[in-house]
Scaffold this active site. Structure first.
Site, PDB file in Angstrom:
ATOM      1  N   ARG A 156       0.752  -0.819   0.662  1.00  0.00           N
ATOM      2  CA  ARG A 156      -0.059  -0.027   0.234  1.00  0.00           C
ATOM      3  C   ARG A 156       0.706   1.558  -0.216  1.00  0.00           C
ATOM      4  O   ARG A 156       0.464   2.189  -0.530  1.00  0.00           O
ATOM      5  CB  ARG A 156      -1.010   0.339   1.310  1.00  0.00           C
ATOM      6  CG  ARG A 156      -1.440   1.483   1.434  1.00  0.00           C
ATOM      7  CD  ARG A 156      -2.614   1.547   2.012  1.00  0.00           C
ATOM      8  NE  ARG A 156      -2.818   0.793   3.756  1.00  0.00           N
ATOM      9  CZ  ARG A 156      -2.422   1.116   4.959  1.00  0.00           C
ATOM     10  NH1 ARG A 156      -1.609   2.201   3.979  1.00  0.00           N
ATOM     11  NH2 ARG A 156      -2.158   0.562   5.567  1.00  0.00           N
ATOM     12  N   TYR A 171     -15.681  17.220 -16.226  1.00  0.00           N
ATOM     13  CA  TYR A 171     -15.894  14.947 -16.645  1.00  0.00           C
ATOM     14  C   TYR A 171     -17.667  14.565 -14.908  1.00  0.00           C
ATOM     15  O   TYR A 171     -16.858  15.639 -13.980  1.00  0.00           O
ATOM     16  CB  TYR A 171     -14.953  14.224 -15.822  1.00  0.00           C
ATOM     17  CG  TYR A 171     -15.736  13.077 -16.091  1.00  0.00           C
ATOM     18  CD1 TYR A 171     -15.455  12.205 -16.720  1.00  0.00           C
ATOM     19  CD2 TYR A 171     -15.315  12.327 -14.695  1.00  0.00           C
ATOM     20  CE1 TYR A 171     -15.711  10.699 -16.852  1.00  0.00           C
ATOM     21  CE2 TYR A 171     -15.019  10.697 -14.685  1.00  0.00           C
ATOM     22  CZ  TYR A 171     -15.230  10.114 -15.508  1.00  0.00           C
ATOM     23  OH  TYR A 171     -16.039   8.910 -15.194  1.00  0.00           O
ATOM     24  N   ASP A 224      -7.507  18.501 -15.058  1.00  0.00           N
ATOM     25  CA  ASP A 224      -6.881  17.053 -15.472  1.00  0.00           C
ATOM     26  C   ASP A 224      -6.639  16.681 -17.015  1.00  0.00           C
ATOM     27  O   ASP A 224      -7.669  17.324 -18.038  1.00  0.00           O
ATOM     28  CB  ASP A 224      -8.383  16.878 -15.019  1.00  0.00           C
ATOM     29  CG  ASP A 224      -9.325  15.381 -15.329  1.00  0.00           C
ATOM     30  OD1 ASP A 224      -8.681  14.579 -16.491  1.00  0.00           O
ATOM     31  OD2 ASP A 224      -9.760  14.923 -14.828  1.00  0.00           O
ATOM     32  N   LYS A 264      -7.657   5.231 -19.682  1.00  0.00           N
ATOM     33  CA  LYS A 264      -7.958   6.698 -20.773  1.00  0.00           C
ATOM     34  C   LYS A 264      -6.223   6.106 -21.941  1.00  0.00           C
ATOM     35  O   LYS A 264      -5.586   5.355 -22.361  1.00  0.00           O
ATOM     36  CB  LYS A 264      -8.648   7.577 -20.641  1.00  0.00           C
ATOM     37  CG  LYS A 264      -9.062   7.950 -19.888  1.00  0.00           C
ATOM     38  CD  LYS A 264     -10.752   6.925 -20.111  1.00  0.00           C
ATOM     39  CE  LYS A 264     -11.642   7.194 -18.797  1.00  0.00           C
ATOM     40  NZ  LYS A 264     -12.089   8.085 -17.675  1.00  0.00           N
TER      41      LYS A 264
HETATM   42  C1  LIG Z   1     -12.286   8.645 -16.635  1.00  0.00           C
HETATM   43  C2  LIG Z   1     -12.413   9.893 -16.576  1.00  0.00           C
HETATM   44  C3  LIG Z   1     -12.230  10.322 -15.014  1.00  0.00           C
HETATM   45  C4  LIG Z   1     -12.024   9.682 -13.724  1.00  0.00           C
HETATM   46  O1  LIG Z   1     -11.844   8.346 -14.011  1.00  0.00           O
HETATM   47  P1  LIG Z   1     -11.849   6.624 -13.876  1.00  0.00           P
HETATM   48  O2  LIG Z   1     -10.594   5.728 -14.057  1.00  0.00           O
HETATM   49  O3  LIG Z   1     -13.425   6.541 -14.143  1.00  0.00           O
HETATM   50  O4  LIG Z   1     -12.035   6.817 -12.237  1.00  0.00           O
HETATM   51  C5  LIG Z   1     -11.777  11.443 -15.055  1.00  0.00           C
HETATM   52  N1  LIG Z   1     -11.483  12.434 -15.756  1.00  0.00           N
HETATM   53  C6  LIG Z   1     -11.770  12.237 -16.877  1.00  0.00           C
HETATM   54  C7  LIG Z   1     -12.032  13.122 -17.746  1.00  0.00           C
HETATM   55  C8  LIG Z   1     -12.149  11.152 -17.414  1.00  0.00           C
HETATM   56  O5  LIG Z   1     -12.716  10.993 -18.628  1.00  0.00           O
END
Ligand SMILES: *Cc1c(COP(=O)(O)O)cnc(C)c1O
Length: 387
Positions: free
Chosen positions: A51, A103, A175, A200
């Site tokens: 962890r 998001y 982000d 992603k």
């Molecule tokens: C998918 C996504 C998230 C969240 O990510 P997870 O891996 O699904 O928890 C946050 N911000 C953006 C822009 C995303 O596309």
């Protein structure tokens, strides 16, 4: 050569490898262990409990820090957990400003989880920096930046937002999931902390969920490292290994993604059944000039409004063969989704409409298939729409 002297594509391949002094394996091994033996009471070899730290995860963190240009990174189990970690930089009573079209999961986390814990938010149209300036109160401590936005691909002028933030002593968090560090480098634009859903583009193969927080100052890196350990947000060694494998091809994948996206956006833009296309690469996009200036490319997310409302949406989806009806994005395979009932269902209808999402909006994550095949699939599917 120092990592910082190497080109981006080379850093993708060469950072976080060369970790096996015993057998000199060409790729980083997976260390699926919960605990590590101490040599004696005086010390261990850098890791004591997974962890808190794990060599495979650490290798990924080195890689991600190098790609964003930060001093350190923490790899978390989801994108949301990365965002949760950064929110621990704030306290009850603090106020943050975020875009109104962020998001859906982030909106939900802010609006219903952290609001309940005493942190306040203003969701504003960040297309105009004046809206941010007006939303700042004596309690404001941070600005949440997401650009391009989801699903309508509006851009935020990151440098302008950071200038406002600096003059009021606010932390900026970006982000960077939608473009990846290959196409956008928020630190170069003045941002303090970068978060990712590695689910992603960074992983890129739709076979893992993960996240990351990358910091550029030591105090932030220490605080985030402490929170990720204390809250138990880190990702598993297996997942870290998958993302480390995926990230090696980030550059060539992004180029292929973008080729397809541009071809598809141009095709949709001229089609009589399509009402509007949202893609920063089109000259008609309201933020095209800003995209050219702050991004290294236009990305591979394309949204559009089809004519004919939900019946037309359903007819189109039934005929597409190369685009899977699925949420998420950034994988090698093309996906299409319907924000109204899928990705943005966690927003209420009023919030969706205020953000510009209609019942005929569709979002495409363009994969790395040949652009001609993707366009041909859309052509045959759109030809059958009668609604
Ligand atoms: C998918 C996504 C998230 C969240 O990510 P997870 O891996 O699904 O928890 C946050 N911000 C953006 C822009 C995303 O596309």
């Amino acid at each position: 050569m120092a990592a910082s002297d190497l080109h981006f594509e080379t850093r993708c391949v060469h950072t976080g490898v060369d970790k096996d002094a015993t057998f000199l394996s060409a790729t980083t091994p997976i260390y699926p262990t919960s605990t590590f033996r101490w040599d004696d009471l005086n010390g261990h070899r850098g890791f004591d409990y997974t962890r808190s730290g794990n060599p495979t995860r650490r290798a990924l963190e080195e890689n991600l820090a190098a790609l964003e240009g930060g001093i350190d990174a923490r790899a978390t189990c989801t994108g949301m957990s990365a965002i949760v970690a950064t929110m621990h930089l704030f306290q009850p009573g603090d106020h943050l400003i975020a875009g109104h079209d962020i998001y859906g999961g982030t909106y939900r986390l802010f609006d219903s989880v952290f609001r309940g814990m005493g942190i306040d938010f203003s969701f504003v149209d960040m297309g105009n920096v004046e809206n941010i300036r007006k939303a700042i109160t004596p309690k404001t401590k941070g600005i949440w930046i997401e650009t391009p936005s989801n699903p309508l691909l509006n851009l935020v002028d990151v440098r302008a937002v950071c200038d406002v933030a600096k003059s009021s002593n606010l932390i900026t968090i970006a982000d960077n999931t939608f473009l990846s560090p290959y196409l956008q480098r928020p630190f170069d634009l003045g941002v303090d902390i970068v978060v990712h859903s590695t689910t992603k583009y960074l992983n890129g193969h739709s076979d893992v969920v993960g996240g990351a927080v990358i910091c550029k100052t030591k105090p932030h890196a220490e605080k985030i490292g402490y929170i990720v350990n204390a809250c138990g947000l880190a990702c598993s060694p297996f997942d870290a290994w998958l993302v480390l494998r995926g990230v090696k091809t980030l550059g060539p994948r992004m180029e292929a993604h973008q080729r397809g996206a541009m071809a598809l956006a141009r095709f949709l833009d001229g089609h009589p059944r399509v009402q509007k296309v949202y893609y920063p690469g089109l000259e008609t996009h309201p933020h095209h000039a800003l995209a050219k200036q702050q991004q290294r490319g236009f990305g591979a997310m394309v949204s559009f409004d089809i004519k004919g409302g939900r019946p037309a949406v359903e007819q189109l989806l039934a005929k597409l063969t190369l685009f899977q009806l699925a949420e998420s994005l950034g994988g090698v395979e093309s996906l299409i989704e319907y924000p109204d009932t899928m990705s943005h269902a966690s927003m209420n209808e009023a919030a969706r409409r205020a953000g510009g999402i209609s019942d005929q909006t569709l979002r495409v994550s363009v994969g790395i298939e040949h652009p001609d095949d993707l366009v041909a699939d859309f052509r045959q599917a759109l030809d059958t729409v009668t609604a």
